[in-house]
Design a protein around this motif. Sequence first.
Motif, PDB file in Angstrom:
ATOM      1  N   ALA A  93      -0.176  -1.318  -4.456  1.00  0.00           N
ATOM      2  CA  ALA A  93       0.920  -0.959  -4.685  1.00  0.00           C
ATOM      3  C   ALA A  93       0.119   0.024  -6.189  1.00  0.00           C
ATOM      4  O   ALA A  93      -1.002  -1.165  -7.047  1.00  0.00           O
ATOM      5  CB  ALA A  93       1.945  -1.319  -5.700  1.00  0.00           C
ATOM      6  N   LYS A  94       0.377   0.781  -6.776  1.00  0.00           N
ATOM      7  CA  LYS A  94       0.293   1.734  -8.130  1.00  0.00           C
ATOM      8  C   LYS A  94       1.223   0.946  -8.664  1.00  0.00           C
ATOM      9  O   LYS A  94       2.454   1.194  -8.807  1.00  0.00           O
ATOM     10  CB  LYS A  94      -0.023   3.206  -8.053  1.00  0.00           C
ATOM     11  N   VAL A  95       1.150   0.485 -10.193  1.00  0.00           N
ATOM     12  CA  VAL A  95       1.928   0.191 -10.865  1.00  0.00           C
ATOM     13  C   VAL A  95       1.646   0.959 -12.226  1.00  0.00           C
ATOM     14  O   VAL A  95       1.360   1.093 -12.299  1.00  0.00           O
ATOM     15  CB  VAL A  95       1.630  -1.235 -11.080  1.00  0.00           C
ATOM     16  N   VAL A  96       3.255   0.613 -12.486  1.00  0.00           N
ATOM     17  CA  VAL A  96       3.561   1.402 -14.072  1.00  0.00           C
ATOM     18  C   VAL A  96       3.683   0.169 -15.068  1.00  0.00           C
ATOM     19  O   VAL A  96       4.438  -0.013 -14.766  1.00  0.00           O
ATOM     20  CB  VAL A  96       4.557   2.836 -13.837  1.00  0.00           C
ATOM     21  N   ILE A  97       3.253   0.365 -15.600  1.00  0.00           N
ATOM     22  CA  ILE A  97       3.576  -1.049 -16.868  1.00  0.00           C
ATOM     23  C   ILE A  97       4.301  -0.981 -18.235  1.00  0.00           C
ATOM     24  O   ILE A  97       3.861   0.617 -18.703  1.00  0.00           O
ATOM     25  CB  ILE A  97       2.292  -2.147 -16.744  1.00  0.00           C
ATOM     26  N   SER A  98       4.878  -1.074 -18.243  1.00  0.00           N
ATOM     27  CA  SER A  98       5.484  -0.380 -19.458  1.00  0.00           C
ATOM     28  C   SER A  98       6.342  -1.518 -20.591  1.00  0.00           C
ATOM     29  O   SER A  98       7.093  -2.642 -20.253  1.00  0.00           O
ATOM     30  CB  SER A  98       7.688   0.351 -19.098  1.00  0.00           C
ATOM     31  N   SER A  99       6.343  -1.221 -22.303  1.00  0.00           N
ATOM     32  CA  SER A  99       6.845  -2.380 -23.015  1.00  0.00           C
ATOM     33  C   SER A  99       6.922  -0.959 -24.184  1.00  0.00           C
ATOM     34  O   SER A  99       7.040   0.387 -24.364  1.00  0.00           O
ATOM     35  CB  SER A  99       6.374  -3.307 -22.749  1.00  0.00           C
ATOM     36  N   ASP A 104       0.853  -1.204   0.378  1.00  0.00           N
ATOM     37  CA  ASP A 104       0.029  -0.231  -0.236  1.00  0.00           C
ATOM     38  C   ASP A 104       0.645   1.661   0.084  1.00  0.00           C
ATOM     39  O   ASP A 104       1.434   1.457   1.213  1.00  0.00           O
ATOM     40  CB  ASP A 104      -0.879   0.512   0.894  1.00  0.00           C
ATOM     41  N   GLY A 105       0.587   2.780  -0.919  1.00  0.00           N
ATOM     42  CA  GLY A 105       1.188   3.316  -0.886  1.00  0.00           C
ATOM     43  C   GLY A 105       2.692   3.498  -1.921  1.00  0.00           C
ATOM     44  O   GLY A 105       2.703   4.362  -1.525  1.00  0.00           O
ATOM     45  N   GLU A 148      -4.542   0.477  -9.529  1.00  0.00           N
ATOM     46  CA  GLU A 148      -5.010   1.584  -9.919  1.00  0.00           C
ATOM     47  C   GLU A 148      -2.857   1.194 -10.846  1.00  0.00           C
ATOM     48  O   GLU A 148      -1.885   1.024 -10.750  1.00  0.00           O
ATOM     49  CB  GLU A 148      -3.612   2.564  -8.626  1.00  0.00           C
ATOM     50  N   VAL A 149      -3.116   1.784 -12.443  1.00  0.00           N
ATOM     51  CA  VAL A 149      -2.606   1.439 -12.877  1.00  0.00           C
ATOM     52  C   VAL A 149      -2.033   2.456 -13.991  1.00  0.00           C
ATOM     53  O   VAL A 149      -2.905   3.664 -14.432  1.00  0.00           O
ATOM     54  CB  VAL A 149      -2.338   0.095 -14.032  1.00  0.00           C
ATOM     55  N   TYR A 179       2.102   9.747  -9.544  1.00  0.00           N
ATOM     56  CA  TYR A 179       1.496   9.540  -8.542  1.00  0.00           C
ATOM     57  C   TYR A 179       3.430  10.064  -6.894  1.00  0.00           C
ATOM     58  O   TYR A 179       3.379   9.858  -6.207  1.00  0.00           O
ATOM     59  CB  TYR A 179       2.778   7.968  -8.689  1.00  0.00           C
ATOM     60  N   GLY A 180       3.959  11.246  -7.567  1.00  0.00           N
ATOM     61  CA  GLY A 180       4.853  11.623  -6.926  1.00  0.00           C
ATOM     62  C   GLY A 180       5.345  11.708  -6.061  1.00  0.00           C
ATOM     63  O   GLY A 180       6.454  11.577  -5.539  1.00  0.00           O
TER      64      GLY A 180
END
Length: 254
Positions: free
Chosen positions: A36-42, A10-11, A61-62, A86-87
């Motif tokens: 978690a807030k997830v940042v997905i990349s490819s 969390d957070g 949250e993505v 997301y800071g």
Amino acid sequence: MNILDKFRLDGKVAIITGASKGIGEAIARAYGQVGAKVVISSRKQEDLDRVAEDFKKEGIEVTAIQAHNGKKEDLESLVRQTIEKYGRLDIVVNNAATNPAFGPVVATEDSAFDKIMEVNLKGAFMLGKVAYPELKKNQGNVINISSVAGIKPDEKTGIYSVSKSGLISLTKVMARDWGADGVRVNAICPGLIKTKMSEALWKNENVFKQIMHFIPMRRMAEPEEMAGLALFLASDAASYCTGGVYVADGGLIV
Ligand SMILES: NC(=O)c1ccc[n+]([C@@H]2O[C@H](COP(=O)([O-])OP(=O)(O)OC[C@H]3O[C@@H](n4cnc5c(N)ncnc54)[C@H](OP(=O)(O)O)[C@@H]3O)[C@@H](O)[C@H]2O)c1
């Protein structure tokens, strides 16, 4: 604190490269499921957008950000956009990899060698460096997805094995450099996992049968089976783990 709470994220904000499918997607989903807030990349935005839509339906949250793992400007932009949105940034999973050449050293083109190293090894080096100040600020961590081929090469994985050995070494070097700053760095070495990348090893029944002979558990794994270990290492449950190389291979290298 209850031990299960230590596995929650969390957070936290996590970047997972190569997350449009396979192991990266499974790890991103698991992180999202525990807060978690997830940042997905490819490389392909449309594939990322599809995965992001699924995640959102599941309440995760993505954010989906296109980035080529061999391009420093893309990786810088990935970190910058993550922090803008997301800071903060707490976790980096270097999962993206390529394997354009299967086979022996003499049959491998110089250009293929360069591409493999650039994406599989230099990408993790560059993203780690770019993320480091933020990870230091947040006492974050890095997980590098290597391979059992990085520990024990076989003839089918050629120069890919060299890149994965390098990634294990990079893990240890980063862990040594960053330990005093509270930034943990660990490596996961999957065995045979059913994904697009490993298709050549499981689609052909004869090849698959031969490989099964060497795997004590006599099966390959689903991508989701890598997520628990990746969650443990990313979480406070692993607060004293750094520089580790963790195998999840059904016993392949025993
Ligand atoms: N599957 C196995 O048996 C196995 C075994 C040991 C280790 N591993 C490791 O596990 C990790 C994930 O592999 P996987 O099996 O899940 O493969 P996968 O399903 O084929 O996924 C690979 C991911 O990496 C992305 N990618 C490829 N080249 C990229 C580049 N240049 N820049 C950014 N992203 C890139 C792909 O998306 P785009 O093509 O859209 O960019 C995709 O999201 C890799 O590091 C692999 O070496 C896999």
